[in-house]
Design a protein around this motif. Structure first.
Motif, PDB file in Angstrom:
ATOM      1  N   ARG A   1       6.565   2.842   7.417  1.00 33.65           N
ATOM      2  CA  ARG A   1       7.512   3.698   8.397  1.00 33.65           C
ATOM      3  C   ARG A   1       7.410   3.074   9.795  1.00 33.65           C
ATOM      4  NH1 ARG A   1      10.058   8.309   6.285  1.00 33.65           N
ATOM      5  NH2 ARG A   1       9.583   8.609   4.169  1.00 33.65           N
ATOM      6  N   ASN A   2       6.383   2.911  10.480  1.00 31.77           N
ATOM      7  CA  ASN A   2       6.195   2.592  11.791  1.00 31.77           C
ATOM      8  C   ASN A   2       6.231   1.078  12.093  1.00 31.77           C
ATOM      9  OD1 ASN A   2       5.115   4.895  13.754  1.00 31.77           O
ATOM     10  ND2 ASN A   2       4.420   5.254  11.447  1.00 31.77           N
ATOM     11  N   LEU A   3       5.479   0.091  11.184  1.00 31.94           N
ATOM     12  CA  LEU A   3       5.870  -1.096  11.393  1.00 31.94           C
ATOM     13  C   LEU A   3       7.042  -1.746  10.804  1.00 31.94           C
ATOM     14  CD1 LEU A   3       2.584  -0.554  11.875  1.00 31.94           C
ATOM     15  CD2 LEU A   3       2.227  -3.046  11.077  1.00 31.94           C
ATOM     16  N   HIS A   4       7.430  -1.290   9.725  1.00 33.40           N
ATOM     17  CA  HIS A   4       8.497  -2.010   8.948  1.00 33.40           C
ATOM     18  C   HIS A   4       9.952  -1.298   9.218  1.00 33.40           C
ATOM     19  CE1 HIS A   4       5.944  -4.226   6.099  1.00 33.40           C
ATOM     20  NE2 HIS A   4       5.623  -4.756   7.076  1.00 33.40           N
ATOM     21  N   GLY A   5       9.788   0.224   9.530  1.00 32.04           N
ATOM     22  CA  GLY A   5      10.894   1.011   9.723  1.00 32.04           C
ATOM     23  C   GLY A   5      11.383   1.448   8.304  1.00 32.04           C
ATOM     24  N   GLN A   6      10.815   1.370   7.266  1.00 32.58           N
ATOM     25  CA  GLN A   6      11.018   1.637   5.979  1.00 32.58           C
ATOM     26  C   GLN A   6       9.901   2.239   5.136  1.00 32.58           C
ATOM     27  OE1 GLN A   6      12.698  -2.447   5.129  1.00 32.58           O
ATOM     28  NE2 GLN A   6      10.885  -2.689   3.570  1.00 32.58           N
ATOM     29  N   ARG A   7      10.366   2.618   4.066  1.00 35.09           N
ATOM     30  CA  ARG A   7       9.242   3.550   3.059  1.00 35.09           C
ATOM     31  C   ARG A   7       8.542   2.264   2.603  1.00 35.09           C
ATOM     32  NH1 ARG A   7      14.031   6.000   2.112  1.00 35.09           N
ATOM     33  NH2 ARG A   7      13.835   8.281   2.703  1.00 35.09           N
ATOM     34  N   SER A   8       7.170   2.759   2.023  1.00 37.04           N
ATOM     35  CA  SER A   8       6.361   1.784   1.291  1.00 37.04           C
ATOM     36  C   SER A   8       7.047   1.668   0.051  1.00 37.04           C
ATOM     37  CB  SER A   8       5.142   2.293   1.252  1.00 37.04           C
ATOM     38  OG  SER A   8       4.306   1.600   0.436  1.00 37.04           O
ATOM     39  N   THR A   9       6.739   0.329  -0.607  1.00 36.95           N
ATOM     40  CA  THR A   9       7.064   0.004  -1.820  1.00 36.95           C
ATOM     41  C   THR A   9       5.911   0.110  -2.789  1.00 36.95           C
ATOM     42  OG1 THR A   9       6.815  -2.275  -1.565  1.00 36.95           O
ATOM     43  CG2 THR A   9       8.819  -1.383  -0.963  1.00 36.95           C
ATOM     44  N   PRO A  10       6.006   0.079  -4.215  1.00 34.22           N
ATOM     45  CA  PRO A  10       4.874  -0.211  -5.128  1.00 34.22           C
ATOM     46  C   PRO A  10       4.018  -1.239  -4.751  1.00 34.22           C
ATOM     47  CG  PRO A  10       6.847   0.797  -6.046  1.00 34.22           C
ATOM     48  CD  PRO A  10       7.253   0.360  -5.063  1.00 34.22           C
ATOM     49  N   LEU A  11       4.862  -2.426  -4.527  1.00 34.51           N
ATOM     50  CA  LEU A  11       4.163  -3.782  -4.248  1.00 34.51           C
ATOM     51  C   LEU A  11       3.336  -3.601  -3.112  1.00 34.51           C
ATOM     52  CD1 LEU A  11       3.739  -6.720  -5.038  1.00 34.51           C
ATOM     53  CD2 LEU A  11       5.918  -7.153  -3.870  1.00 34.51           C
ATOM     54  N   LEU A  12       3.706  -3.167  -2.096  1.00 31.21           N
ATOM     55  CA  LEU A  12       2.953  -2.902  -0.798  1.00 31.21           C
ATOM     56  C   LEU A  12       1.768  -2.188  -1.000  1.00 31.21           C
ATOM     57  CD1 LEU A  12       2.633  -3.539   2.433  1.00 31.21           C
ATOM     58  CD2 LEU A  12       4.113  -1.486   2.388  1.00 31.21           C
ATOM     59  N   LEU A  13       2.014  -1.260  -1.578  1.00 31.23           N
ATOM     60  CA  LEU A  13       0.693  -0.166  -1.957  1.00 31.23           C
ATOM     61  C   LEU A  13      -0.187  -0.987  -2.855  1.00 31.23           C
ATOM     62  CD1 LEU A  13      -0.637   2.209  -1.743  1.00 31.23           C
ATOM     63  CD2 LEU A  13       0.696   3.368  -3.999  1.00 31.23           C
ATOM     64  N   ARG A  14       0.354  -1.770  -3.884  1.00 30.28           N
ATOM     65  CA  ARG A  14      -0.852  -2.585  -4.647  1.00 30.28           C
ATOM     66  C   ARG A  14      -1.535  -3.699  -3.934  1.00 30.28           C
ATOM     67  NH1 ARG A  14       1.934  -6.227  -9.519  1.00 30.28           N
ATOM     68  NH2 ARG A  14       1.680  -7.728  -7.825  1.00 30.28           N
ATOM     69  N   VAL A  15      -0.974  -4.213  -3.242  1.00 34.61           N
ATOM     70  CA  VAL A  15      -1.433  -5.329  -2.256  1.00 34.61           C
ATOM     71  C   VAL A  15      -2.433  -4.677  -1.259  1.00 34.61           C
ATOM     72  CG1 VAL A  15      -1.107  -7.031  -0.408  1.00 34.61           C
ATOM     73  CG2 VAL A  15       0.400  -6.903  -2.487  1.00 34.61           C
ATOM     74  N   ALA A  16      -2.181  -3.693  -0.708  1.00 35.61           N
ATOM     75  CA  ALA A  16      -2.957  -2.694   0.336  1.00 35.61           C
ATOM     76  C   ALA A  16      -4.336  -2.347  -0.574  1.00 35.61           C
ATOM     77  CB  ALA A  16      -2.170  -1.485   0.850  1.00 35.61           C
ATOM     78  N   CYS A  17      -3.940  -1.977  -1.761  1.00 35.11           N
ATOM     79  CA  CYS A  17      -5.114  -1.501  -2.546  1.00 35.11           C
ATOM     80  C   CYS A  17      -6.201  -2.532  -2.877  1.00 35.11           C
ATOM     81  CB  CYS A  17      -4.729  -0.696  -4.033  1.00 35.11           C
ATOM     82  SG  CYS A  17      -3.845   0.903  -3.522  1.00 35.11           S
ATOM     83  N   GLU A  18      -5.574  -3.569  -3.170  1.00 33.79           N
ATOM     84  CA  GLU A  18      -6.305  -4.751  -3.479  1.00 33.79           C
ATOM     85  C   GLU A  18      -7.249  -5.350  -2.329  1.00 33.79           C
ATOM     86  OE1 GLU A  18      -3.550  -7.544  -5.175  1.00 33.79           O
ATOM     87  OE2 GLU A  18      -3.504  -6.576  -7.135  1.00 33.79           O
ATOM     88  N   ALA A  19      -6.308  -5.395  -1.091  1.00 35.92           N
ATOM     89  CA  ALA A  19      -7.034  -5.940   0.237  1.00 35.92           C
ATOM     90  C   ALA A  19      -7.982  -5.198   0.698  1.00 35.92           C
ATOM     91  CB  ALA A  19      -5.971  -6.039   1.064  1.00 35.92           C
ATOM     92  N   THR A  20      -7.915  -3.873   0.290  1.00 37.29           N
ATOM     93  CA  THR A  20      -8.921  -2.816   1.004  1.00 37.29           C
ATOM     94  C   THR A  20      -9.914  -2.264  -0.058  1.00 37.29           C
ATOM     95  OG1 THR A  20      -7.766  -1.134   0.746  1.00 37.29           O
ATOM     96  CG2 THR A  20      -7.469  -2.212   2.992  1.00 37.29           C
ATOM     97  N   GLY A  21      -9.666  -2.352  -1.184  1.00 39.31           N
ATOM     98  CA  GLY A  21     -10.450  -1.716  -2.210  1.00 39.31           C
ATOM     99  C   GLY A  21     -10.408  -0.056  -2.538  1.00 39.31           C
ATOM    100  N   CYS A  22      -9.081   0.274  -1.925  1.00 46.34           N
ATOM    101  CA  CYS A  22      -9.011   1.673  -1.712  1.00 46.34           C
ATOM    102  C   CYS A  22      -7.877   2.091  -3.136  1.00 46.34           C
ATOM    103  CB  CYS A  22      -8.561   2.309  -0.637  1.00 46.34           C
ATOM    104  SG  CYS A  22      -9.327   2.341   0.905  1.00 46.34           S
ATOM    105  N   LYS A  23      -8.469   3.307  -3.684  1.00 48.08           N
ATOM    106  CA  LYS A  23      -7.484   3.769  -4.601  1.00 48.08           C
ATOM    107  C   LYS A  23      -6.350   4.551  -3.914  1.00 48.08           C
ATOM    108  CE  LYS A  23     -10.304   2.474  -7.799  1.00 48.08           C
ATOM    109  NZ  LYS A  23      -9.720   1.284  -8.674  1.00 48.08           N
ATOM    110  N   PRO A  24      -5.077   4.678  -4.589  1.00 52.07           N
ATOM    111  CA  PRO A  24      -3.899   5.250  -3.991  1.00 52.07           C
ATOM    112  C   PRO A  24      -4.088   6.725  -3.630  1.00 52.07           C
ATOM    113  CG  PRO A  24      -3.224   3.933  -5.901  1.00 52.07           C
ATOM    114  CD  PRO A  24      -4.887   3.981  -5.848  1.00 52.07           C
TER     115      PRO A  24
END
Length: 485
Positions: free
Chosen positions: A431-454
């Motif tokens: 919302r702050n960097l893109h001006g839009q809601r997160s997407t399932p793809l963005l969340l999946r990549v973020a999880c893979e990059a950080t090792g965090c669970k949703p």
């Protein structure tokens, strides 16, 4: 374990508003969205941008950081002679100012259009144009929302253009064809509209201006060097009998600015810049008609462009150039320039802006050919360009470079609540960097990059906040959403 309460969601614009903002500004920010909301919506905000209702102090303040930016050409040359600041440094200063303006300006549409015209009426920022480059840039910016006929007159007769395209030493005995040709090919009607006789006549019309190249850079008009006699260029004819040919130049440029082929060329370049690499013919025709109907005024053309269905249908179709990427990254990360450079200090962030763009492949106005920087996706979509962008994004996300004279947000400042789930944090960042809601793809990549669970809970003490925030931020910065506009 889940976060106890819903987090406060940052307001975001509608898809249509976000799309238009991405095209007509240097990059989305929550502050920009608040400005649009305060204006009463995008249409009113855009109109206020066109009429100059917003504060322009940022441009004035930052210009003072580099003495050569507001200096006269005579002062720039004296500083060079005195060993205070060489001409190449004065050009670099202007390049840095053009980036700083776009980062913090409240007049985003003006800065966007100034950038557009400086690449259409292109003069490289290089020492070869002498002490005139900053003066040229200020002139273009001052006319960026006016009439193209006025801008063309000022640009073609400006000493920076005369030096770059060798009109400064063109005379009646030896007319130089460079400016006469590029005026037709690039600045107005385009190829296929003229022949070689037209180019020769164009060059003859433009004779008479003189510049003391590498002596004193004095600018003058000498009637003794003006070619006289009847001239014909396409449908323009003039007796050209007077020794002072400046009235002929004025009439000639007015003719070219109002030519239907020029209208189509300007309309095509605007549509390519703001809509797509292959602009729809129907849109180009409409914009050209508006241009001619309004006597080359640019604001009516922009109004027609921003409300066109073709613009609305062309989301995510334009790749950011190196300068656009750097500026948008500063804006997205909310990094602030905090100190003026002194005596050419290359370690200060305001000057390192230039080296950031250089690392991506092209500095502002660094294109050496007279046709100006390319404005298509293919030119800026190479693997090397992407990898260079990844490096800039990561160093800035970590607050590592540039460092001096730049204020970065602390990682914990990105937390909208004391604790929240990882998927909520990713949505907050989107919302702050893109001006839009997160997407399932963005969340999946973020999880893979950080090792965090949703549903993993994030607090100030979490490893993400303590040392891995740069990795998470670059997921958003390296995404197509940030790399396109």
């Amino acid at each position: 374990m889940t976060a106890a309460r819903p987090y406060p969601k940052t307001p975001i614009p509608t898809r249509a508003t976000l799309h238009a903002l991405q095209r007509f500004t240097a990059g989305y920010t929550p502050a920009l969205n608040r400005q649009v909301v305060a204006a009463g919506g995008f249409a009113r905000w855009f109109e206020r941008q066109l009429t100059g209702a917003y504060d322009d102090r940022w441009a004035t303040q930052t210009a003072a950081w580099w003495p050569s930016v507001d200096a006269t050409p005579e002062q720039v040359w004296k500083r060079h002679q005195d060993g205070v600041e060489e001409l190449w440094r004065a050009d670099a200063n202007y390049q840095c100012w053009s980036l700083a303006r776009r980062i913090g300006s409240q007049r985003q549409v003006l800065e966007t259009m100034a950038d557009f015209w400086e690449h259409h009426l292109h003069v490289p920022a290089a020492g070869e144009v002498g002490p005139f480059r900053a003066s040229y840039g200020r002139m273009v910016r001052a006319r960026a929302l006016g009439r193209y006929a006025d801008l063309l007159q000022a640009a073609v007769t400006h000493p920076a253009m005369a030096v770059y395209l060798t009109n400064a030493n063109s005379s009646k005995r030896a007319p130089n064809e460079n400016l006469g040709r590029e005026l037709l090919e690039l600045h107005t009607v385009g190829r296929g509209q003229y022949d070689e006789d037209d180019v020769k006549a164009s060059a003859r019309i433009l004779t008479g201006w003189r510049i003391g190249l590498w002596r004193d850079w004095a600018v003058s008009y000498d009637p003794a060097h003006h070619w006289t006699g009847p001239v014909t260029v396409m449908g323009f004819s003039h007796a050209n009998a007077a020794a002072d040919g400046r009235p002929v130049v004025t009439a000639y440029l007015n003719y070219l600015a109002r030519h239907p082929a020029t209208a189509r060329r300007i309309a095509t370049k605007l549509a390519r810049r703001f809509v797509s690499d292959a602009p729809p013919a129907a849109l180009v025709s409409r914009l050209a008609s508006v241009y001619l109907k309004n006597d080359t005024a640019i604001v009516p053309v922009l109004r027609a462009l921003v409300t066109s269905p073709e613009l609305a249908a062309a989301r995510n179709a334009k790749v950011r150039t190196p300068a656009e990427d750097v500026v948008a990254t500063w804006r997205a990360l909310d990094v602030r320039l905090t100190a003026a450079p002194r005596n050419g200090d290359d370690e200060i962030a305001a000057n390192q802006l230039l080296w950031q763009t250089a690392s991506l492949g092209l500095t502002p106005f660094g294109w050496q050919r007279p046709d100006g920087r390319p404005d298509d996706a293919a030119s800026w979509s190479s693997t090397s360009r992407f990898l260079a962008s990844v490096d800039v994004h990561y160093t800035m996300a970590g607050g590592w470079w540039p460092r001096r004279g730049a204020a970065y947000r602390a990682p914990a400042s990105w937390l909208p609540a004391k604790k929240l789930r990882f998927d909520q944090l990713v949505d907050h960042l989107a919302r702050n960097l893109h001006g839009q809601r997160s997407t399932p793809l963005l969340l999946r990549v973020a999880c893979e990059a950080t090792g965090c669970k949703p549903r993993e809970v994030i607090t100030r003490k979490h490893r993400i906040m303590r040392w891995e925030m740069p990795r998470l931020l670059t997921v958003l910065l390296d995404s197509p959403t940030h790399m396109t506009r």
